[in-house]
Write a protein that holds these residues in place. Structure first.
Motif, mmCIF file in Angstrom:
data_model
loop_
_atom_site.group_PDB
_atom_site.id
_atom_site.type_symbol
_atom_site.label_atom_id
_atom_site.label_comp_id
_atom_site.label_asym_id
_atom_site.label_seq_id
_atom_site.Cartn_x
_atom_site.Cartn_y
_atom_site.Cartn_z
ATOM 1 N N ARG A 188 4.398 -11.867 7.576
ATOM 2 C CA ARG A 188 4.328 -11.333 6.220
ATOM 3 C C ARG A 188 5.471 -10.388 5.868
ATOM 4 N NH1 ARG A 188 -0.489 -11.282 3.564
ATOM 5 N NH2 ARG A 188 0.884 -10.559 1.920
ATOM 6 N N ARG A 206 1.481 -0.567 2.210
ATOM 7 C CA ARG A 206 1.003 -1.508 3.234
ATOM 8 C C ARG A 206 1.291 -0.988 4.635
ATOM 9 N NH1 ARG A 206 0.062 -6.256 0.159
ATOM 10 N NH2 ARG A 206 -1.277 -6.964 1.850
ATOM 11 N N VAL A 248 2.863 9.952 2.408
ATOM 12 C CA VAL A 248 1.431 9.837 2.105
ATOM 13 C C VAL A 248 1.217 10.067 0.615
ATOM 14 C CG1 VAL A 248 -0.826 10.935 2.424
ATOM 15 C CG2 VAL A 248 0.576 10.412 4.406
ATOM 16 N N ARG A 254 -0.483 3.844 3.349
ATOM 17 C CA ARG A 254 -1.771 3.569 2.741
ATOM 18 C C ARG A 254 -2.850 4.453 3.329
ATOM 19 N NH1 ARG A 254 -3.918 -1.443 0.898
ATOM 20 N NH2 ARG A 254 -6.177 -1.383 0.790
ATOM 21 N N ASN A 255 -2.795 4.636 4.639
ATOM 22 C CA ASN A 255 -3.849 5.416 5.262
ATOM 23 C C ASN A 255 -3.400 5.937 6.627
ATOM 24 O OD1 ASN A 255 -6.361 6.594 5.264
ATOM 25 N ND2 ASN A 255 -7.372 4.705 4.619
ATOM 26 N N VAL A 256 -4.072 6.997 7.066
ATOM 27 C CA VAL A 256 -3.810 7.575 8.376
ATOM 28 C C VAL A 256 -5.083 7.366 9.176
ATOM 29 C CG1 VAL A 256 -3.081 9.641 9.599
ATOM 30 C CG2 VAL A 256 -2.411 9.317 7.227
ATOM 31 N N ARG A 257 -5.003 6.551 10.209
ATOM 32 C CA ARG A 257 -6.247 6.142 10.866
ATOM 33 C C ARG A 257 -6.240 6.363 12.373
ATOM 34 N NH1 ARG A 257 -9.545 3.361 7.197
ATOM 35 N NH2 ARG A 257 -8.548 1.772 5.934
ATOM 36 N N GLY A 258 -7.433 6.398 12.931
ATOM 37 C CA GLY A 258 -7.587 6.411 14.378
ATOM 38 C C GLY A 258 -7.591 4.979 14.881
ATOM 39 N N SER A 260 -9.210 2.538 14.143
ATOM 40 C CA SER A 260 -9.519 1.481 13.182
ATOM 41 C C SER A 260 -8.271 0.908 12.513
ATOM 42 C CB SER A 260 -10.478 2.008 12.127
ATOM 43 O OG SER A 260 -9.941 3.133 11.491
ATOM 44 N N GLU A 263 -8.053 -2.872 12.530
ATOM 45 C CA GLU A 263 -8.766 -3.652 11.501
ATOM 46 C C GLU A 263 -7.866 -3.890 10.293
ATOM 47 O OE1 GLU A 263 -12.034 -1.152 10.515
ATOM 48 O OE2 GLU A 263 -12.739 -1.104 12.586
ATOM 49 N N ASP A 264 -7.107 -2.857 9.933
ATOM 50 C CA ASP A 264 -6.217 -2.981 8.776
ATOM 51 C C ASP A 264 -5.132 -4.021 9.026
ATOM 52 O OD1 ASP A 264 -7.696 -0.743 8.259
ATOM 53 O OD2 ASP A 264 -6.103 0.223 7.120
ATOM 54 N N ASN A 267 -6.991 -7.517 8.709
ATOM 55 C CA ASN A 267 -7.287 -7.985 7.355
ATOM 56 C C ASN A 267 -6.064 -7.871 6.422
ATOM 57 O OD1 ASN A 267 -7.178 -5.371 6.260
ATOM 58 N ND2 ASN A 267 -9.381 -5.087 6.356
ATOM 59 N N GLU A 268 -4.936 -7.498 6.998
ATOM 60 C CA GLU A 268 -3.644 -7.477 6.302
ATOM 61 C C GLU A 268 -3.586 -6.480 5.150
ATOM 62 O OE1 GLU A 268 -2.415 -11.507 5.535
ATOM 63 O OE2 GLU A 268 -2.245 -11.943 7.673
ATOM 64 N N ASP A 269 -4.466 -5.485 5.180
ATOM 65 C CA ASP A 269 -4.274 -4.343 4.287
ATOM 66 C C ASP A 269 -2.954 -3.669 4.658
ATOM 67 O OD1 ASP A 269 -6.504 -4.615 2.807
ATOM 68 O OD2 ASP A 269 -7.533 -2.831 3.523
ATOM 69 N N THR B 146 -7.132 -5.678 0.521
ATOM 70 C CA THR B 146 -6.101 -6.113 -0.423
ATOM 71 C C THR B 146 -5.988 -7.630 -0.487
ATOM 72 O OG1 THR B 146 -4.936 -4.092 0.028
ATOM 73 C CG2 THR B 146 -3.670 -5.827 -1.005
ATOM 74 N N ASP B 248 -11.486 6.367 7.800
ATOM 75 C CA ASP B 248 -11.745 5.173 8.590
ATOM 76 C C ASP B 248 -12.666 4.194 7.865
ATOM 77 O OD1 ASP B 248 -10.167 5.618 10.811
ATOM 78 O OD2 ASP B 248 -11.601 7.021 11.643
#
Lengths: 401, 303
Positions: A188, A206, A248, A254-258, A260, A263-264, A267-269, B146, B248
């Motif tokens: 992508r 993204r 940010v 898009r996000n600051v994650r542990g 998880s 998963e992003d 699902n291609e977020d 998305t 999360d």
């Protein structure tokens, strides 16, 4: 004094009422007592005294509790841990393997009160990340390891023998390690080679970065030319923090994650992320092909380790040392590494892995060569004051405060 | 906890003499013990913690003190997240009411002649509870992805720019809160409407009231108790919720609620006084708000 009650029914009932009132006054006193007890209970915060290790009772107690992270040891289809089963057969020690750590901070919050009192935390050995190990050692929450009980410990790879937080590895020994680098979706997006490539317009909104401060800020700092394993200054830290805040707030990140973040990616977020090497290996394994490429930026990636420690209140130190020694046997280490896909700290595991699975042995993210290791840095140990200050500034960005 | 403050009016009806039975006290004992151990003690502990000051020598350690400035600092630092929590929770309560009331009305009154369908309707409202709260919220994260179905449809009809994020926005957080708390709104309203005397509606019609007028002057006032308990049961947990707004799950740095701030202060920053002060402020806020709300709606009987 036992006088008969007066005749008048009105006065009789009044006296009876007064007697009841006495009872309830007593009851009220009891209530006050309970309140005071509650206060006393509430106030019994851990006293800050010098802690001394619990007495070792391993000789009479062939049990061991080991707290570790999920998916962090070899497991067969029936849910058994083959290497651990063998250890139990060889040593006669019954190991209770607890998957009770899923975050350094929340695990610490769970056990800190017992640790501060020098009490047993329900684990005789626990594997936590470098910076948390640093905190435990500084607070005196660990027991010293007896290397005489662990001949295999000499197999520890040289680069990990003298970390700043534990010179000479007196209190800790690495279990597994990994890299934080950049992962991107090859289908992508175009190649991502540096941290600043993540701020490209085509990746706007993204990108995900890790909520682990040392990894995200560490990568940005290294790109700015700051060495994170040396004595950097607050200004240098803040310069990296500014980049993060800007990205940010601009919505580029898009996000600051542990954990998880994976998963992003799936699902291609997120099309690109700052992530951990072992996770990406696992994601590609599940996808069946190399859908995500994991790179260590040329400017530098972070290396972290999770380390065995023996908590101050454990009465099974010798048993724990036997276990650690067992896992420093190169063959055992290779078996674990082949399953968990993280970096093993044991010298000779590479040779052992060559016989198990040659292809795996060539994976530089599991068995890094010198060239790979030259490009990575370990975030230096922070003083408690720095930890407070930096973490507060980092969390402020995450909370949007 | 909030409710003893408003029970002053109930004492008048006390009978003059009541026989004290030791058995009643004995039966109360476990409950009292439980409350003292698990509510009163932590509550005092929270108050003490909220007033602690950092140890000047040992960082990350706190000493007992009367450091009331903690409250000022947390209000100054996190007022925005606090207001946002109230706003999000209020919106979620409103949406839950708008969706929940018709649903409860439909199940309780329209379906009343069909007990089987009524039971089925109730099961459908409760069924999501059989799946973990976290899993349901994670599922919404996937649905709102998305590249997911919702964004796909919306962008194909031109409502949404392709590639726009739905998760991590105020919309997704309020949506998650509404979705997760709808049963708390439906069930109390349903329980009131289920015993509602339908002849009252007939009477309203007989008196030439239009359906709307009958609803406004008969049905709604008589079901107000259900609406009030429903809004309280939705608003109170929603304002302190930290799952939906968590980074999360459905939130991001822009949607942080007070629960997330408390979590971060407690777990990550080890700033226990700040976390305790925020928790107490949240409790106090809910107490005052609920008290005010209940007084205004004139339903002390509810408590």
């Amino acid at each position: 004094m036992n006088r008969p009650l007066p005749e008048d029914p009105m006065i009789r009932s009044l006296i009876a009422q007064a007697k009841r009132a006495q009872v309830s006054r007593r009851a009220m006193l009891a209530g006050t007592g309970a309140g005071a007890t509650a206060l006393a209970l509430a106030a019994c915060a851990p006293a800050s005294t010098e802690l001394s290790p619990a007495e070792d009772n391993s000789a009479n107690d062939p049990n061991l509790n080991w707290a570790n992270w999920p998916l962090y040891i070899d497991e067969d289809d029936d849910g058994n841990y083959p290497t651990l089963v063998r250890f139990q057969e060889e040593s006669g020690i019954t190991v209770n393997y607890l998957i009770s750590v899923d975050d350094n901070n929340s695990y610490f919050a769970t056990v800190r009160d017992q640790l501060a009192l020098g009490q047993d935390i329900g684990a005789d050995t626990v594997c936590l990340t470098d910076w948390m190990v640093n905190r435990w050692i500084q607070l005196g929450y660990t027991q010293e390891l007896n290397k005489a009980n662990m001949p295999n410990a000499s197999n520890l790879i040289p680069s990990l023998q003298n970390p700043a937080f534990d010179p000479g590895r007196v209190h800790s020994l690495p279990w597994q390690g990994g890299f934080a680098g950049i992962a991107y979706n090859v289908e992508r997006t175009d190649e991502v080679r540096t941290v600043s490539d993540l701020w490209r317009p085509d990746l706007a909104g993204r990108v995900t970065v890790l909520s682990e401060m040392r990894d995200t800020i560490g990568l940005i700092m290294m790109e700015q030319g700051t060495r994170i394993d040396a004595d950097f200054t607050s200004d240098q830290f803040n310069a990296a923090l500014d980049v993060l805040r800007e990205q940010v707030e601009a919505g580029q990140i898009r996000n600051v994650r542990g954990n998880s973040y994976s998963e992003d990616l799936v699902n291609e977020d997120s099309l690109a992320a700052i992530g951990w090497s072992g996770d990406i290996t696992l994601l590609n394994l599940e996808a069946g092909y190399e859908k995500w490429k994991f790179i260590l930026p040329e400017t530098g990636a972070t290396l972290w380790n999770d380390n065995f420690m023996i908590p101050i209140g454990s009465t099974r130190k010798a048993n724990a040392e036997k276990l650690i020694d067992y896992y420093y046997n190169p063959e055992v280490a290779a078996e674990v590494a082949a399953w968990v896909n993280y970096v093993t700290p044991v010298n000779g595991a590479y040779d052992a892995a060559l016989t198990i699975d040659p292809e795996l042995a060539e994976n530089k993210l599991i068995f890094p060569d010198d060239a790979t290791l030259a490009g990575v840095q370990v975030f230096r140990g922070l003083s408690a004051q720095e930890e407070n200050e930096y973490q507060a500034a980092f969390q402020a960005i995450l909370l949007g405060a | 906890m909030a409710f003893t403050a408003f029970s002053g009016t109930a004492q008048a009806a006390e009978p003059a003499v009541r026989k004290r039975s030791p058995i009643a006290l004995l039966l109360l004992l476990p409950g009292m013990f439980y409350l003292i151990l698990f509510f009163v003690t932590p509550f005092f502990s929270l108050i003490i913690t909220s007033l602690q000051e950092p140890d000047p020598l040992r960082f990350g350690e706190f000493n007992n003190a009367f450091n009331w400035q903690n409250y000022v600092i947390v209000i100054e630092t996190y007022w925005e997240q606090g207001l946002r929590s109230i706003g999000f929770a209020a919106l979620a309560t409103l949406f839950a009411l708008l969706i929940g009331y018709p649903l409860a009305y439909f199940i309780a009154i329209t379906l009343r002649p069909f007990p089987l369908l009524q039971a089925l309707g109730l099961v459908l409202v409760i069924a999501p509870f059989f799946i973990s709260f976290l899993l349901r919220t994670l599922a919404w994260k996937q649905i709102f992805a998305t590249e997911g179905p919702v964004a796909g449809i919306l962008s194909s009809v031109g409502i949404l720019e392709p590639g726009t994020a739905i998760t991590g926005t105020a919309f997704s957080v309020v949506f998650g809160l509404t979705y997760n708390f709808i049963p708390f709104m439906v069930l109390p309203i349903y329980s009131i409407l289920a015993t509602f005397d339908l002849r009252l509606i007939e009477a309203g019609n007989d008196l030439y009231g239009s359906p709307a007028t009958t609803f406004r002057t008969v049905t709604l006032p008589l079901s107000a108790v259900g609406v009030i308990s429903g809004t309280l049961l939705t608003f109170i947990p929603a304002v302190g919720d930290y799952i939906n707004a968590s980074r999360d799950f459905l939130g991001s740095a822009d949607t942080t609620m007070i629960g997330n701030v408390i979590e971060a202060n407690f777990l990550v920053l080890s700033n226990f006084p700040a976390a305790a002060a925020l928790s107490l402020l949240l409790m106090a806020f809910i107490l005052v708000l609920v008290g005010f709300y209940v007084k205004r709606s004139g339903t002390e009987d509810l408590l």
